[in-house]
Motif scaffolding. Structure first.
Motif, PDB file in Angstrom:
ATOM      1  N   THR A   1      72.218  10.867 -22.154  1.00 25.52           N
ATOM      2  CA  THR A   1      73.173  11.549 -21.275  1.00 25.52           C
ATOM      3  C   THR A   1      72.502  12.055 -20.005  1.00 25.52           C
ATOM      4  OG1 THR A   1      72.847  13.740 -22.281  1.00 25.52           O
ATOM      5  CG2 THR A   1      74.517  12.311 -23.278  1.00 25.52           C
ATOM      6  N   LEU A   2      71.165  12.094 -20.009  1.00 25.05           N
ATOM      7  CA  LEU A   2      70.435  12.597 -18.846  1.00 25.05           C
ATOM      8  C   LEU A   2      70.171  11.472 -17.846  1.00 25.05           C
ATOM      9  CD1 LEU A   2      67.698  14.812 -20.578  1.00 25.05           C
ATOM     10  CD2 LEU A   2      69.928  15.541 -19.706  1.00 25.05           C
ATOM     11  N   SER A   3      70.221  11.811 -16.574  1.00 24.11           N
ATOM     12  CA  SER A   3      69.809  10.853 -15.548  1.00 24.11           C
ATOM     13  C   SER A   3      68.292  10.737 -15.564  1.00 24.11           C
ATOM     14  CB  SER A   3      70.272  11.346 -14.174  1.00 24.11           C
ATOM     15  OG  SER A   3      69.572  12.546 -13.830  1.00 24.11           O
ATOM     16  N   GLY A   4      67.760   9.738 -14.880  1.00 28.53           N
ATOM     17  CA  GLY A   4      66.308   9.576 -14.812  1.00 28.53           C
ATOM     18  C   GLY A   4      65.637  10.802 -14.233  1.00 28.53           C
ATOM     19  N   GLU A   5      66.246  11.380 -13.211  1.00 23.07           N
ATOM     20  CA  GLU A   5      65.691  12.568 -12.572  1.00 23.07           C
ATOM     21  C   GLU A   5      65.698  13.755 -13.534  1.00 23.07           C
ATOM     22  OE1 GLU A   5      66.583  15.353  -8.620  1.00 23.07           O
ATOM     23  OE2 GLU A   5      67.594  13.404  -8.872  1.00 23.07           O
ATOM     24  N   GLU A   6      66.804  13.919 -14.282  1.00 20.81           N
ATOM     25  CA  GLU A   6      66.906  15.033 -15.232  1.00 20.81           C
ATOM     26  C   GLU A   6      65.882  14.869 -16.359  1.00 20.81           C
ATOM     27  OE1 GLU A   6      71.666  16.181 -14.935  1.00 20.81           O
ATOM     28  OE2 GLU A   6      71.018  14.447 -16.123  1.00 20.81           O
TER      29      GLU A   6
ATOM     30  N   ASN B   1      63.044  13.275 -16.223  1.00 19.09           N
ATOM     31  CA  ASN B   1      61.712  13.551 -15.679  1.00 19.09           C
ATOM     32  C   ASN B   1      61.442  15.042 -15.584  1.00 19.09           C
ATOM     33  OD1 ASN B   1      60.931  10.883 -15.391  1.00 19.09           O
ATOM     34  ND2 ASN B   1      61.757  10.704 -13.297  1.00 19.09           N
ATOM     35  N   ALA B   2      62.474  15.788 -15.221  1.00 22.41           N
ATOM     36  CA  ALA B   2      62.323  17.244 -15.113  1.00 22.41           C
ATOM     37  C   ALA B   2      62.027  17.865 -16.475  1.00 22.41           C
ATOM     38  CB  ALA B   2      63.594  17.854 -14.506  1.00 22.41           C
ATOM     39  N   VAL B   3      62.706  17.363 -17.520  1.00 20.14           N
ATOM     40  CA  VAL B   3      62.459  17.864 -18.877  1.00 20.14           C
ATOM     41  C   VAL B   3      61.041  17.525 -19.313  1.00 20.14           C
ATOM     42  CG1 VAL B   3      63.108  17.629 -21.313  1.00 20.14           C
ATOM     43  CG2 VAL B   3      64.891  17.762 -19.564  1.00 20.14           C
ATOM     44  N   GLU B   4      60.588  16.302 -19.022  1.00 14.11           N
ATOM     45  CA  GLU B   4      59.241  15.894 -19.406  1.00 14.11           C
ATOM     46  C   GLU B   4      58.176  16.751 -18.705  1.00 14.11           C
ATOM     47  OE1 GLU B   4      59.227  11.767 -18.464  1.00 14.11           O
ATOM     48  OE2 GLU B   4      60.189  11.172 -20.350  1.00 14.11           O
ATOM     49  N   LYS B   5      58.408  17.106 -17.461  1.00 11.18           N
ATOM     50  CA  LYS B   5      57.452  17.949 -16.739  1.00 11.18           C
ATOM     51  C   LYS B   5      57.389  19.342 -17.361  1.00 11.18           C
ATOM     52  CE  LYS B   5      57.794  15.538 -12.292  1.00 11.18           C
ATOM     53  NZ  LYS B   5      58.326  15.598 -10.905  1.00 11.18           N
ATOM     54  N   ARG B   6      58.557  19.879 -17.724  1.00  9.47           N
ATOM     55  CA  ARG B   6      58.586  21.190 -18.381  1.00  9.47           C
ATOM     56  C   ARG B   6      57.873  21.129 -19.733  1.00  9.47           C
ATOM     57  NH1 ARG B   6      63.628  23.227 -19.906  1.00  9.47           N
ATOM     58  NH2 ARG B   6      62.611  25.276 -20.006  1.00  9.47           N
TER      59      ARG B   6
END
Length: 627
Positions: free
Chosen positions: A101-106, A108-113
């Motif tokens: 359900t997440l976009s690629g950008e979203e 990536n943001a979760v992975e960085k966190r």
């Protein structure tokens, strides 16, 4: 408000109270939590509604506060991830998910966190967890000592013997192989002995401590009736006992799901269909409505239900026989998660037995596998045909001894039993003589016509009125004979040839019945056209059940409860979450009874943790004051 590294606030008991708002653990929860925090692996079998999630969420919070990093939760369903993450965030815990359900950008943001150590619990599907990219990220965390725990939810999915087998779960053995020092906890609500061993073998949990809770759900009333007109039987059941209640109706086929949903809607019920053939957006909208609105009935195939946390499902009905007791238990367990009275109702018939046998026989699996499936089906049929306590039989299947419950159909009204041995011998003898005379096999309807002495066109065409058993069971109804046939098929004393128009054939097991060596005891039919009104209808039990949450509230308390529900619904809509994620009904009832005037008074209510007190406390006090 709280410091993550405070050792006092990081104990299991303090987390339970501060984050989740509960004063004490239930059952084996505390032992499990302490074992996992101590670095041990665990296999947890706990019934639906028993509090499995806390068994890994509390260790996850404790470990993160101690600086040991993230807990990765393997979860099979997107909807389940969304609601559990939403509930944790409401409680003030940094939780997130990675799914489609997440976009690629979203994403990536979760992975960085994740890599920065900002997430306490991360939920992901097994397919994602076992990708090279994700495993590499886990390696990076592990090298820095920031990988605290793996929690494998719905662990029965790893077993080919289970009711929700998902091959991708098998690949989770990589977690042990590559991160051997990281503790793992596997959790499920349903697993017999063979499924438990499969979980241990395929997830490499040989050294794990096993925590097996009671499988009993005493608030669920089990009722299994013989099919006569299943749609009308279902309608009577819902209208008499669950009008306006949330419920789930399971059907085997997509077509049947659509038909039943339409019929229920025509009868004024708020019903929605759910099956894999519907557009994904439609399925999501229907599931959201079921979770967020009151009184919705979901009509579904077994594609619906895993991970459904809705606490106030008042009934689960089956219009077709499930494949095994594990599936039946898992599906019925979606009722009454709040501990209040709920119903598990099922209508089953001869055709169900025939269909399930045919699906097993026609499967491409090996004979050994088929034999296990037949054994599981036989156990479910034995439960359906039982004349003693349903709960005793259900729990015995999972290896748990119990006493008659006094709360199933057989306990509430002992069924009349009759000796069907003579009728069974006549049926088998008729099948044998018909095959001898005509050289071909026939279906159940024709065999019963011969035995009951019905001079049909088909009987005359083949001269079957001349068979010596013609009319020998004229005193038995077709329903009684169907019951005999059902049990003969269930026990293997009779076979159905699916490749020859579902004709009946004798088996090696027929011999003992024909010789009178194997008795056939049967329950008398209880599915008469008018249905059977049970004691609970006569005593106004539905009214009592409907008010069980608010029992004991004064009139003013009832008004406060109603006002709190309206406020909760607005908050839930604003947060795009089910209402129960904000507060359970039991918490609202406790607030309504207490009528608190200060935050300190509100703080002691079960289900209100520190974050929720901070977020909603003042609003709750205003609602209480104005009600």
């Amino acid at each position: 408000m709280f410091r993550d590294n405070d050792p006092i606030l990081s104990t299991p008991a303090s987390i339970l109270h501060e984050v989740f708002g509960y004063e004490s653990f239930r059952g084996p929860q505390q032992a499990i939590v302490e074992h996992v925090i101590g670095g041990g692996d665990a296999l947890v079998l706990m019934p639906t509604g028993g509090g499995k999630s806390l068994c890994y969420q509390i260790p996850a919070i404790a470990q993160h506060r101690a600086g040991r990093g993230v807990t990765v939760v393997v979860s099979p369903l997107i909807a389940l991830m969304h609601d559990q993450v939403g509930a944790l965030r409401e409680a003030g815990i940094e939780a997130d998910f990675l799914n489609s359900t997440l976009s690629g950008e979203e994403a990536n943001a979760v992975e960085k966190r994740l890599l920065r150590g900002e997430i306490t619990l991360l939920y992901a599907a097994p397919e994602r967890i076992t990708t090279p990219r994700f495993l590499a990220q886990l390696e990076s965390l592990h090298e820095r000592g920031q990988l605290a725990l793996f929690a494998i939810d719905e662990a029965h999915c790893v077993s080919q013997w289970g009711h929700d087998f998902r091959p991708e779960y098998r690949a989770l053995a990589v977690l042990h192989e590559r991160f051997g020092g990281v503790p793992r906890i596997a959790l499920t609500a349903t697993a017999d002995d063979i499924t438990r061993e499969d979980i241990v073998t395929h997830l490499k949990l040989e050294g794990a401590q096993r925590f097996i809770s009671s499988f009993d759900r005493p608030n669920i009333r089990y009722t299994l009736v013989e099919k006569k007109d299943a749609t009308q039987q279902l309608l009577r059941f819902i209208q008499r006992e669950h009008d306006g209640d949330a419920g789930i109706v399971y059907c085997q086929s997509r077509k049947r799901v659509e038909e039943i949903a339409q019929t229920l809607c025509q009868q004024g019920l708020d019903a929605l269909p759910y099956h894999a053939g519907l557009d994904a957006g439609v399925r999501q909208r229907h599931q959201d409505r079921f979770l967020r609105d009151d009184g919705v009935v979901m009509v579904a195939t077994i594609a619906f239900g895993m991970g459904i946390d809705k606490p106030d499902v008042r009934f689960v009905a089956h219009l077709d026989l499930p494949k095994n007791i594990e599936g039946y238990y898992q599906e019925t367990g979606r009722a009454g998660r709040d501990g209040l009275p709920a119903d598990a109702w099922m209508a089953y018939g001869l055709q169900d037995v025939v269909n399930q046998r045919r699906m097993i026989d026609e499967s491409p699996a090996g004979e050994e596998f088929k034999q296990v499936l037949r054994g599981k089906l036989d156990a479910l049929l034995a439960l359906a045909e039982a004349t003693d306590c349903r709960r005793v039989r259900l729990l015995a299947y999972f290896g748990e001894a119990s006493q008659p419950c006094g709360n199933c159909d057989n306990c509430l009204e002992a069924p009349a039993v009759w000796d069907g041995t003579d009728a069974a011998r006549k049926l088998l003898s008729t099948i044998y003589r018909v095959q001898q005379q005509s050289g071909i096999s026939f279906g159940a309807g024709h065999i019963m016509d011969i035995l009951r002495g019905k001079a049909t066109e088909k009987v005359a065409q083949f001269g079957h009125e001349r068979i010596s058993t013609f009319g020998l069971a004229a005193d038995l109804s077709e329903q009684q004979l169907r019951g005999v046939l059902r049990q003969l098929i269930a026990t293997g004393a009779l076979a159905v040839n699916s490749e020859a128009f579902n004709t009946l054939q004798l088996t090696e097991g027929s011999r003992a019945v024909l010789k009178g060596e194997q008795p056939v005891m049967l329950r008398e039919s209880v599915s008469q056209p008018g249905g059977r009104v049970r004691n609970r209808d006569k005593t106004g039990d539905k009214a009592a059940k409907a008010s069980a949450t608010t029992a004991g509230l004064t009139e003013a308390g009832q008004q406060r409860f109603a006002a709190l529900k309206l406020w909760r619904a607005e908050v839930a809509r604003a947060h795009n979450l089910p209402a129960y994620v904000i507060f359970h009904d039991a918490t609202l009832a406790a607030i309504a009874a207490l009528a608190p005037q200060t935050l300190r008074e509100l703080e002691g209510v079960s289900g209100i943790g520190a974050k929720k007190l901070e977020a909603y406390g003042e609003d709750v006090l205003r609602v209480v004051e104005s009600a």
